[in-house]
Every structure is written in C-alpha cells, then in structure tokens.
Scaffold this motif. Structure first.
Motif, short mmCIF file in Angstrom:
data_model
loop_
_atom_site.label_atom_id
_atom_site.label_comp_id
_atom_site.label_asym_id
_atom_site.label_seq_id
_atom_site.Cartn_x
_atom_site.Cartn_y
_atom_site.Cartn_z
N ILE A 132 0.83 -1.22 0.00
CA ILE A 132 0.00 0.00 0.00
C ILE A 132 0.86 1.26 0.00
CG2 ILE A 132 -0.31 0.15 2.54
CD1 ILE A 132 -3.36 0.83 1.66
N ASN A 133 2.05 1.17 0.60
CA ASN A 133 2.94 2.35 0.65
C ASN A 133 3.55 2.68 -0.71
OD1 ASN A 133 2.49 2.60 3.43
ND2 ASN A 133 4.02 1.05 3.88
N LEU A 134 3.39 1.77 -1.66
CA LEU A 134 3.87 2.02 -3.03
C LEU A 134 2.71 2.47 -3.92
CD1 LEU A 134 6.00 -1.24 -3.42
CD2 LEU A 134 6.92 1.06 -3.05
N GLY A 135 1.54 2.61 -3.32
CA GLY A 135 0.36 2.99 -4.12
C GLY A 135 -0.23 1.82 -4.87
N ILE A 136 0.08 0.60 -4.40
CA ILE A 136 -0.49 -0.60 -5.05
C ILE A 136 -1.11 -1.47 -3.95
CG2 ILE A 136 1.03 -0.48 -7.06
CD1 ILE A 136 2.72 -2.75 -5.74
N TYR A 137 -1.26 -2.73 -4.20
CA TYR A 137 -1.69 -3.68 -3.15
C TYR A 137 -1.09 -5.05 -3.47
CZ TYR A 137 -5.27 -5.07 -6.57
OH TYR A 137 -5.90 -5.51 -7.70
N PRO A 138 -1.14 -6.00 -2.53
CA PRO A 138 -0.48 -7.30 -2.76
C PRO A 138 -1.01 -7.97 -4.02
CG PRO A 138 -1.11 -7.08 -0.46
CD PRO A 138 -1.74 -5.93 -1.18
N GLY A 139 -0.09 -8.45 -4.85
CA GLY A 139 -0.51 -8.98 -6.15
C GLY A 139 -0.12 -10.41 -6.42
N PHE A 140 0.56 -11.05 -5.45
CA PHE A 140 0.94 -12.46 -5.65
C PHE A 140 0.08 -13.38 -4.77
CE2 PHE A 140 5.72 -11.52 -6.82
CZ PHE A 140 5.32 -10.93 -8.00
N LYS A 152 -10.18 -12.03 8.60
CA LYS A 152 -10.39 -10.78 7.88
C LYS A 152 -9.88 -9.54 8.63
CE LYS A 152 -14.28 -8.10 6.11
NZ LYS A 152 -15.73 -8.06 5.97
N GLY A 153 -10.18 -9.46 9.93
CA GLY A 153 -9.87 -8.24 10.69
C GLY A 153 -8.39 -7.93 10.69
N LYS A 154 -7.60 -8.92 11.09
CA LYS A 154 -6.15 -8.70 11.19
C LYS A 154 -5.52 -8.56 9.79
CE LYS A 154 -3.05 -8.08 14.24
NZ LYS A 154 -3.11 -7.00 15.22
N ALA A 155 -6.07 -9.33 8.82
CA ALA A 155 -5.54 -9.26 7.45
C ALA A 155 -5.74 -7.85 6.89
CB ALA A 155 -6.22 -10.30 6.56
N LEU A 156 -6.92 -7.30 7.10
CA LEU A 156 -7.18 -5.94 6.61
C LEU A 156 -6.26 -4.95 7.30
CD1 LEU A 156 -11.06 -5.84 6.21
CD2 LEU A 156 -9.36 -5.38 4.43
N GLU A 157 -6.07 -5.12 8.61
CA GLU A 157 -5.17 -4.20 9.34
C GLU A 157 -3.77 -4.22 8.71
OE1 GLU A 157 -4.97 -4.83 13.65
OE2 GLU A 157 -2.90 -4.07 13.61
N LEU A 158 -3.25 -5.42 8.47
CA LEU A 158 -1.89 -5.52 7.91
C LEU A 158 -1.80 -4.93 6.51
CD1 LEU A 158 -0.51 -8.98 9.09
CD2 LEU A 158 0.04 -6.71 9.93
N MET A 159 -2.82 -5.19 5.69
CA MET A 159 -2.76 -4.70 4.30
C MET A 159 -3.05 -3.21 4.20
SD MET A 159 -4.21 -7.76 1.92
CE MET A 159 -5.32 -8.59 3.04
N LEU A 160 -3.95 -2.71 5.03
CA LEU A 160 -4.31 -1.28 4.94
C LEU A 160 -3.23 -0.39 5.53
CD1 LEU A 160 -8.15 -1.42 5.79
CD2 LEU A 160 -7.06 -1.21 3.55
N THR A 161 -2.55 -0.85 6.59
CA THR A 161 -1.49 -0.03 7.18
C THR A 161 -0.15 -0.25 6.49
OG1 THR A 161 -0.89 -1.72 8.80
CG2 THR A 161 -2.56 -0.10 9.49
N GLY A 162 0.07 -1.47 5.99
CA GLY A 162 1.38 -1.82 5.44
C GLY A 162 2.43 -2.02 6.53
N ASP A 163 1.99 -2.04 7.78
CA ASP A 163 2.94 -2.16 8.89
C ASP A 163 3.65 -3.51 8.92
OD1 ASP A 163 2.29 0.34 9.75
OD2 ASP A 163 1.06 -0.31 11.46
N ARG A 164 4.89 -3.49 9.40
CA ARG A 164 5.62 -4.74 9.60
C ARG A 164 5.35 -5.23 11.02
NH1 ARG A 164 10.31 -1.85 6.92
NH2 ARG A 164 11.35 -1.71 8.92
N ILE A 165 5.26 -6.56 11.18
CA ILE A 165 5.10 -7.12 12.52
C ILE A 165 6.26 -8.05 12.82
CG2 ILE A 165 2.57 -6.92 12.59
CD1 ILE A 165 2.43 -9.94 11.95
N SER A 166 6.48 -8.29 14.12
CA SER A 166 7.58 -9.17 14.54
C SER A 166 7.18 -10.63 14.34
CB SER A 166 7.88 -8.93 16.02
OG SER A 166 6.79 -9.41 16.79
N ALA A 167 8.19 -11.48 14.39
CA ALA A 167 7.92 -12.91 14.26
C ALA A 167 7.03 -13.40 15.39
CB ALA A 167 9.25 -13.67 14.25
N LYS A 168 7.25 -12.88 16.61
CA LYS A 168 6.43 -13.30 17.77
C LYS A 168 4.97 -12.94 17.54
CE LYS A 168 8.43 -15.60 20.98
NZ LYS A 168 8.01 -16.97 20.80
#
Ligand SMILES: CC(C)(COP(=O)(O)OP(=O)(O)OC[C@H]1O[C@@H](n2cnc3c(N)ncnc32)[C@H](O)[C@@H]1OP(=O)(O)O)[C@@H](O)C(=O)NCCC(=O)NCCSC(=O)CCO
Length: 257
Positions: A132-140, A152-168
């Motif tokens: 999302i930070n490149l002005g696109i969205y996941p394409g693979f 859905k809830g957490k998936a949308l959060e990750l895709m809409l923010t583009g935030d990185r999360i830790s392995a834990k």
C-alpha cells in the motif's frame, strides 16, 4: 540458474532465493527459475520435503520494485499473474513445503512464504505486506491467502497499514507456525522437515488437496471428498504398514505406495 540455488540433502530439497544484494527481491527471472527449482524437487522421488529460504539477510523483501517503472497496465497484470500462478503452483504441489524465514518477509516474499505449508521464522524476522505504501496492493495472492490464514480483521489491518510485525506477533496471530533463535533456525527447520519426511506421502498429498481445495467448497462437498479419499488411502501399502506397525508396536516404514 542465476536467481536461486538448489541443493539436495535427501530427503530434503533446499531452494535458496539468491539475490542477497537486493534482499532477494523477486523478478520475472526468479519466478521462472523458482518454478524450475520446484519441479526439480517435485519429480525426484528421493526428495520428500522442500524448504524454501533466502540467502543473506532476508527471506525476501518482495517483488523487485526496480522493475515497476517499466510496467504498463498490461505487463503489470501479466507480472502479477505469473507471480500469483507460481504461488498457486507451490501451494498445490503434492509434497510438503516449508518456508524458512530469516530477516525480512515482505510483500511478495511473505506471499511466497504463505504459499508454503509451514512457516518457521527466526526471532528477528519482520513480516508484512507494505505494498500500500507504493500505491499498489499485494498482487501475488496476498489479499486472498492472508485472510484465509489469519482472518479478515487482522488481514485488513496488515494490508491497509502496510505495517511490519515481529515474528512473535506473527506466531500469535497464526501467520507463522514456529519462532526460533536465528542460531537454531536451520537445524529446527531441518528437524521439522525430517519429521514430515517420515510420514506417508500419499496421506500428505491428500491432506493438502482436501485442505487447499476444500476451503473454497461448500462444507458438504469437502466432507464428501474426505470420505471418498479414504477409498484411496485404504488401497495403499502404507495404510497396511501403518496399521500393522501400530498393532505390532513398532515404528512404521512408509514407502509412498
Ligand atoms: C526491507 C527493507 C525494510 C530493508 O531496509 P534496509 O535494511 O535499510 O535495506 P535497503 O538498503 O533498503 O535494501 C538493500 C538493497 O536492496 C534493495 N531492495 C530492497 N527491497 C527491494 C525490493 N522489493 N525490490 C528491489 N530492490 C529492493 C534496496 O533498494 C537496496 O538496494 P541498493 O542498491 O543497495 O540501494 C527495505 O529494503 C524495504 O522496505 N524494501 C521494500 C519492501 C517492499 O515494499 N516490498 C513490497 C514490494 S511490492 C510486492 O511485493 C508486490 C507483490 O505483492
């Protein structure tokens, strides 16, 4: 091959993404060579499990952004399609796959890891879908696979923010199966692979098919497929061996027949 390295350590087939100076960014050539590498492992009957990992300090930082300026509407569609079809292929092969994740698994890198059956990550790993930070969205395949993996809830959060999360955090939400110290990553992944390599291959292939196809079917169709599949497993030598081994109190030796 220029973008990947394959290594056979029977019964494990290792595939290393090998563009470390680009954090293993996935370009068109890597998509092509990954397919070849997977097929080399798939059609070798001595290889029972495939591990995909990255050389250097990342699993993969995603699709190669340096190619994006050359893309137009049509070629962008074709590039996304070829990446997505590779992920579909990997998800549906009849051998188990493990993503051994070090450093970064971002964008297409995480989409590749999500196409594998099991994800084992080093503690320091960061994961995310920052497209999302490149002005696109996941394409693979990310918009579809992430939802199915973590909801859905957490998936949308990750895709809409583009935030990185830790392995834990990724382990907590079910995005990775296991987190280990970097120093143990290779050995723990190898041990996991060896455990899978001892299981009956026909059961593995059917479990993968039932889970991957069943998830998109009405439940009754999936349940019927499951029942029908028993007709297949009960016609294998491995079923006879597994049941005999239990009754004779010994370890089963499966042959994939
Ligand atoms: C992963 C990051 C956060 C790492 O940052 P850092 O450690 O500071 O390392 P860099 O200097 O940024 O990277 C080293 C080197 O690799 C190049 N590179 C990194 N990622 C990519 C990429 N995806 N494509 C092409 N090249 C990449 C980077 O330009 C550097 O090259 P130099 O010539 O040495 O400058 C950080 O690198 C980062 O955020 N990367 C991008 C992550 C991302 O946005 N991924 C999504 C891509 S789109 C996609 O995957 C579509 C499919 O759904």
């Amino acid at each position: 091959m220029e973008t990947i390295v394959v290594k056979k350590e029977t019964p494990i087939g290792w595939i290393y993404l090998n563009r470390p100076d680009r954090l293993n960014a996935i370009n068109q050539q890597m998509i092509k060579e990954l397919r070849q590498g997977i097929d080399e492992m798939l059609y070798d009957s001595d290889i029972k499990v495939i591990i995909i990992t990255g050389n250097g300090k990342a699993f993969s930082a995603g699709a190669d952004i340096s190619q994006f300026k050359e893309l137009n509407g049509y070629t962008a569609w074709q590039f996304a399609k070829s990446g997505r079809e590779l992920m579909d292929y990997i998800e549906n092969i009849n051998k188990p796959t493990i993503a051994m994740i070090n450093g970064y698994a971002l964008g297409g890198g995480l989409e590749l890891a999500m196409a594998c059956d099991i994800r084992i990550a080093a503690e320091e790993t960061q994961l995310g879908l920052p497209e999302i930070n490149l002005g696109i969205y996941p394409g693979f395949g990310g918009t579809q696979r992430l939802v199915r993996l973590i909801g859905k809830g957490k998936a949308l959060e990750l895709m809409l923010t583009g935030d990185r999360i830790s392995a834990k955090e990724a382990e907590k939400i079910g995005l990775v199966n296991k987190v280990v110290p970097l120093s143990n990553l290779e050995q723990e992944t190898r041990n996991f692979a060896l455990k899978l390599a001892e299981k009956p291959p026909i059961s593995i292939a059917l479990i993968k098919l039932l889970v991957n196809q069943g998830i998109d079917l009405p439940i009754l169709a999936g349940l019927n497929m499951e029942s029908l599949g028993w007709g297949v497993v009960f016609s294998t030598e491995d079923e006879k061996e597994g049941v005999s081994a239990f009754l004779e109190k010994r370890k089963a030796q499966f042959k994939g027949k």
